[in-house]
Design a protein around this motif. Structure first.
Motif, PDB file in Angstrom:
ATOM      1  N   ILE A 214       0.831  -1.205   0.000  1.00  0.00           N
ATOM      2  CA  ILE A 214       0.000   0.000   0.000  1.00  0.00           C
ATOM      3  C   ILE A 214       0.866   1.255   0.000  1.00  0.00           C
ATOM      4  O   ILE A 214       0.591   2.220  -0.725  1.00  0.00           O
ATOM      5  CB  ILE A 214      -0.965  -0.024   1.207  1.00  0.00           C
ATOM      6  N   ILE A 215       1.939   1.274   0.799  1.00  0.00           N
ATOM      7  CA  ILE A 215       2.832   2.436   0.832  1.00  0.00           C
ATOM      8  C   ILE A 215       3.484   2.666  -0.529  1.00  0.00           C
ATOM      9  O   ILE A 215       3.572   3.799  -1.007  1.00  0.00           O
ATOM     10  CB  ILE A 215       3.896   2.285   1.936  1.00  0.00           C
ATOM     11  N   LEU A 216       3.933   1.600  -1.173  1.00  0.00           N
ATOM     12  CA  LEU A 216       4.560   1.754  -2.490  1.00  0.00           C
ATOM     13  C   LEU A 216       3.548   2.226  -3.535  1.00  0.00           C
ATOM     14  O   LEU A 216       3.880   3.065  -4.381  1.00  0.00           O
ATOM     15  CB  LEU A 216       5.228   0.443  -2.919  1.00  0.00           C
ATOM     16  N   CYS A 217       2.326   1.704  -3.478  1.00  0.00           N
ATOM     17  CA  CYS A 217       1.290   2.185  -4.404  1.00  0.00           C
ATOM     18  C   CYS A 217       1.067   3.682  -4.207  1.00  0.00           C
ATOM     19  O   CYS A 217       0.969   4.440  -5.169  1.00  0.00           O
ATOM     20  CB  CYS A 217      -0.020   1.433  -4.185  1.00  0.00           C
ATOM     21  N   GLY A 218       0.991   4.093  -2.957  1.00  0.00           N
ATOM     22  CA  GLY A 218       0.814   5.513  -2.666  1.00  0.00           C
ATOM     23  C   GLY A 218       1.978   6.348  -3.157  1.00  0.00           C
ATOM     24  O   GLY A 218       1.796   7.463  -3.664  1.00  0.00           O
ATOM     25  N   SER A 219       3.178   5.818  -3.022  1.00  0.00           N
ATOM     26  CA  SER A 219       4.376   6.548  -3.471  1.00  0.00           C
ATOM     27  C   SER A 219       4.354   6.803  -4.967  1.00  0.00           C
ATOM     28  O   SER A 219       4.801   7.862  -5.427  1.00  0.00           O
ATOM     29  CB  SER A 219       5.638   5.771  -3.092  1.00  0.00           C
TER      30      SER A 219
END
Length: 159
Positions: A75-80
């Motif tokens: 989820i963090i990488l998608c947001g990034s």
């Protein structure tokens, strides 16, 4: 191999590309809709893992904890990727964007394969409340059996 070295040595340089505002014919509305949407998506993608971390800290003995961590990283990488897309309107860091997307792809696949691996166990996993009820019912049956044995012994002694 030279392309790989070149890629990483210029990871944060954006000299070769114009900012996204100058690529195509962006109207203010279209550009700002794109930017604000990407920032809102990024914000949600960073709040969700914070909630997952809060949940993990409050709840003890969580089964399949590595799956939670993979979901958080995913989820963090998608947001990034959404955040960098918004930033590209001013800073065309396409190399960094490509690297983030590659990392997102790897973690996404790891998360998917992890879910496939653990799915049968997740389906069998009983919620903690159901497990407690099951254990209490088992304990009650054990006590009922012991009481029946004691009654039988008392009846045998009385005869």
């Amino acid at each position: 191999m030279d392309q790989v070295k070149d890629f990483f040595s210029k990871l944060f340089l954006a000299d070769n590309w114009p900012p996204r505002w100058f690529c195509g014919d962006w109207t203010s509305f279209h550009g700002w809709l794109y930017i604000t949407s990407d920032i809102a998506i990024w914000l949600a993608y960073f709040i969700i893992p914070a909630i997952i971390i809060f949940f993990i800290q409050k709840r003890h003995k969580i089964p399949f904890l590595p799956v939670f961590w993979l979901f958080g990283a995913f989820i963090i990488l998608c947001g990034s990727t959404h955040l960098i897309d918004a930033m590209i309107f001013w800073w065309p860091a396409y190399r960094l964007s490509a690297l983030l997307r590659a990392l997102t792809a790897l973690v996404s696949l790891a998360t998917a394969f992890s879910l496939i691996k653990y799915l049968p166990k997740l389906i069998e996993e009983q919620p903690e409340d159901e497990l407690k009820i099951y254990q209490l019912q088992k304990q009650i049956k054990k006590y009922e059996f012991e009481i029946a044995e004691l009654k039988e012994r008392l009846n045998n002694k009385a005869e």
